[in-house]
Structure formats: C-alpha cells, structure tokens
Design a protein around this motif. Sequence first.
Motif, PDB file in Angstrom:
ATOM      1  N   PRO A   1       0.830  -1.217   0.000  1.00  0.00           N
ATOM      2  CA  PRO A   1       0.000   0.000   0.000  1.00  0.00           C
ATOM      3  C   PRO A   1       0.854   1.251   0.000  1.00  0.00           C
ATOM      4  N   GLY A   2       0.544   2.150  -0.925  1.00  0.00           N
ATOM      5  CA  GLY A   2       1.268   3.407  -1.008  1.00  0.00           C
ATOM      6  C   GLY A   2       2.586   3.340  -1.743  1.00  0.00           C
ATOM      7  N   ASN A   3       2.956   2.132  -2.174  1.00  0.00           N
ATOM      8  CA  ASN A   3       4.231   1.964  -2.872  1.00  0.00           C
ATOM      9  C   ASN A   3       4.010   1.598  -4.328  1.00  0.00           C
ATOM     10  N   GLU A   4       5.033   1.783  -5.118  1.00  0.00           N
ATOM     11  CA  GLU A   4       4.977   1.347  -6.502  1.00  0.00           C
ATOM     12  C   GLU A   4       5.196  -0.162  -6.585  1.00  0.00           C
ATOM     13  N   ARG A   5       4.759  -0.725  -7.685  1.00  0.00           N
ATOM     14  CA  ARG A   5       4.987  -2.148  -7.904  1.00  0.00           C
ATOM     15  C   ARG A   5       6.486  -2.387  -8.058  1.00  0.00           C
ATOM     16  N   GLU A   6       6.979  -3.425  -7.399  1.00  0.00           N
ATOM     17  CA  GLU A   6       8.409  -3.694  -7.451  1.00  0.00           C
ATOM     18  C   GLU A   6       8.682  -5.130  -7.874  1.00  0.00           C
ATOM     19  N   PHE A   7       9.830  -5.292  -8.489  1.00  0.00           N
ATOM     20  CA  PHE A   7      10.258  -6.596  -8.959  1.00  0.00           C
ATOM     21  C   PHE A   7      10.625  -7.491  -7.787  1.00  0.00           C
ATOM     22  N   VAL A   8      10.286  -8.778  -7.913  1.00  0.00           N
ATOM     23  CA  VAL A   8      10.654  -9.759  -6.892  1.00  0.00           C
ATOM     24  C   VAL A   8      11.584 -10.816  -7.479  1.00  0.00           C
ATOM     25  N   ALA A   9      11.141 -11.478  -8.530  1.00  0.00           N
ATOM     26  CA  ALA A   9      11.930 -12.564  -9.113  1.00  0.00           C
ATOM     27  C   ALA A   9      11.447 -12.838 -10.528  1.00  0.00           C
ATOM     28  N   SER A  10      12.318 -13.448 -11.334  1.00  0.00           N
ATOM     29  CA  SER A  10      11.939 -13.798 -12.693  1.00  0.00           C
ATOM     30  C   SER A  10      12.725 -15.019 -13.155  1.00  0.00           C
ATOM     31  N   THR A  11      12.186 -15.662 -14.192  1.00  0.00           N
ATOM     32  CA  THR A  11      12.847 -16.827 -14.746  1.00  0.00           C
ATOM     33  C   THR A  11      12.621 -16.881 -16.247  1.00  0.00           C
ATOM     34  N   ASP A  12      13.587 -17.446 -16.966  1.00  0.00           N
ATOM     35  CA  ASP A  12      13.416 -17.573 -18.407  1.00  0.00           C
ATOM     36  C   ASP A  12      12.503 -18.749 -18.722  1.00  0.00           C
ATOM     37  N   TRP A  13      12.337 -19.060 -19.985  1.00  0.00           N
ATOM     38  CA  TRP A  13      11.347 -20.058 -20.388  1.00  0.00           C
ATOM     39  C   TRP A  13      11.664 -21.451 -19.831  1.00  0.00           C
ATOM     40  N   SER A  14      12.941 -21.717 -19.615  1.00  0.00           N
ATOM     41  CA  SER A  14      13.330 -23.061 -19.180  1.00  0.00           C
ATOM     42  C   SER A  14      13.411 -23.202 -17.663  1.00  0.00           C
ATOM     43  N   GLY A  15      13.521 -22.093 -16.986  1.00  0.00           N
ATOM     44  CA  GLY A  15      13.711 -22.139 -15.538  1.00  0.00           C
ATOM     45  C   GLY A  15      15.169 -22.135 -15.123  1.00  0.00           C
ATOM     46  N   SER A  16      16.071 -22.217 -16.092  1.00  0.00           N
ATOM     47  CA  SER A  16      17.487 -22.269 -15.743  1.00  0.00           C
ATOM     48  C   SER A  16      18.059 -20.895 -15.458  1.00  0.00           C
ATOM     49  N   GLY A  17      17.480 -19.875 -16.027  1.00  0.00           N
ATOM     50  CA  GLY A  17      17.919 -18.514 -15.771  1.00  0.00           C
ATOM     51  C   GLY A  17      16.975 -17.848 -14.799  1.00  0.00           C
ATOM     52  N   THR A  18      17.520 -17.319 -13.707  1.00  0.00           N
ATOM     53  CA  THR A  18      16.679 -16.664 -12.700  1.00  0.00           C
ATOM     54  C   THR A  18      17.320 -15.371 -12.239  1.00  0.00           C
ATOM     55  N   ARG A  19      16.494 -14.504 -11.719  1.00  0.00           N
ATOM     56  CA  ARG A  19      16.952 -13.210 -11.204  1.00  0.00           C
ATOM     57  C   ARG A  19      16.115 -12.876  -9.989  1.00  0.00           C
ATOM     58  N   TYR A  20      16.724 -12.250  -8.995  1.00  0.00           N
ATOM     59  CA  TYR A  20      16.015 -11.902  -7.763  1.00  0.00           C
ATOM     60  C   TYR A  20      16.323 -10.474  -7.349  1.00  0.00           C
ATOM     61  N   ALA A  21      15.357  -9.858  -6.720  1.00  0.00           N
ATOM     62  CA  ALA A  21      15.607  -8.595  -6.042  1.00  0.00           C
ATOM     63  C   ALA A  21      16.513  -8.860  -4.848  1.00  0.00           C
ATOM     64  N   ASP A  22      17.368  -7.903  -4.545  1.00  0.00           N
ATOM     65  CA  ASP A  22      18.292  -8.084  -3.425  1.00  0.00           C
ATOM     66  C   ASP A  22      17.552  -8.360  -2.113  1.00  0.00           C
ATOM     67  N   SER A  23      16.380  -7.778  -1.980  1.00  0.00           N
ATOM     68  CA  SER A  23      15.635  -7.893  -0.731  1.00  0.00           C
ATOM     69  C   SER A  23      15.108  -9.306  -0.469  1.00  0.00           C
ATOM     70  N   VAL A  24      15.048 -10.135  -1.507  1.00  0.00           N
ATOM     71  CA  VAL A  24      14.504 -11.484  -1.332  1.00  0.00           C
ATOM     72  C   VAL A  24      15.512 -12.576  -1.636  1.00  0.00           C
ATOM     73  N   LYS A  25      16.669 -12.186  -2.101  1.00  0.00           N
ATOM     74  CA  LYS A  25      17.693 -13.167  -2.459  1.00  0.00           C
ATOM     75  C   LYS A  25      18.003 -14.032  -1.249  1.00  0.00           C
ATOM     76  N   ASP A  26      18.165 -15.301  -1.473  1.00  0.00           N
ATOM     77  CA  ASP A  26      18.467 -16.299  -0.435  1.00  0.00           C
ATOM     78  C   ASP A  26      17.261 -16.653   0.432  1.00  0.00           C
ATOM     79  N   ARG A  27      16.122 -15.997   0.210  1.00  0.00           N
ATOM     80  CA  ARG A  27      14.910 -16.352   0.958  1.00  0.00           C
ATOM     81  C   ARG A  27      13.814 -16.882   0.025  1.00  0.00           C
ATOM     82  N   PHE A  28      13.749 -16.319  -1.192  1.00  0.00           N
ATOM     83  CA  PHE A  28      12.710 -16.694  -2.143  1.00  0.00           C
ATOM     84  C   PHE A  28      13.338 -17.508  -3.280  1.00  0.00           C
ATOM     85  N   THR A  29      12.552 -18.414  -3.843  1.00  0.00           N
ATOM     86  CA  THR A  29      12.989 -19.203  -4.980  1.00  0.00           C
ATOM     87  C   THR A  29      11.872 -19.253  -6.013  1.00  0.00           C
ATOM     88  N   ILE A  30      12.206 -18.862  -7.234  1.00  0.00           N
ATOM     89  CA  ILE A  30      11.261 -18.957  -8.329  1.00  0.00           C
ATOM     90  C   ILE A  30      11.556 -20.244  -9.105  1.00  0.00           C
TER      91      ILE A  30
END
Length: 125
Positions: free
Chosen positions: A41-70
């Motif tokens: 609430p009150g914030n802009e939409r922010e990136f959390v995590a993403s993956t390419d079509w195969s799942g082998s390429g992933t990217r995470y926001a620093d705030s969730v790295k090591d805690r979240f897994t896509i």
Amino acid sequence: QVQLVESGGGMVQAGDSLRLSCALSGRTFSNYAMGWFRQAPGNEREFVASTDWSGSGTRYADSVKDRFTISRDNARNTVYLQMNTLKPEDTGVYYCAASGHPDTYSSRPGLYAYWGQGTQVTVSS
C-alpha cells in the motif's frame, strides 16, 4: 489470450513460509519468461523474481535473495514462488506476469505483457 491466475497467498507470521502459484492458460507456457512482482500500500509495484522459459535462468531482487525461490513446471503451465523466512516488509499484493521475450528474465515490468489479478500476502510481526 493469455490468462494468469495466482494462488497461495495468505496471512502468516514472520519467519513462516508460503508458496505462491501462477497458472497460465491460453498460450504455450514455455513461450514466456515469467516474473513475480509485488506492491505494498502506497508503494509502486516492485520486482521480486523472474525466470526464463526453461527455468534455468533466474533473477532476484536483493531484498529477497536467499529467501525466495522462483521455479516453473512447463508441463503444468505453472510458475511458483517459494517464500521462506518471511518478514513484515514482504507484505503486499503479489502479481505474476508473462513476458513474450522467453530468453530474458527482466526485472522491468514494462517488458511483461500479461499480468494476473494478484494475491495478497500479509506477514505479521
């Protein structure tokens, strides 16, 4: 037309885990890179995590790295977000999104053409 439906949100306590799911219908799932974004609430939409079509390429926001897994299951047309050690600052509406650039896994929301309706995650302290 691509449709995305998220599920798995809820209300948990700090330190708990949740797994979000997002099912894609209407097109071939493996043609899309997938991302998760969130908005508090009150914030802009922010990136959390993403993956390419195969799942082998992933990217995470620093705030969730090591805690979240896509991850994704192309046979089930579903992308997941496993969220561990949740913190109150993780609270927000979580959206999954599909990008027609399957080999990229961008953090830029403008590259995602399709969005789900969102699922609420609330983490209490």
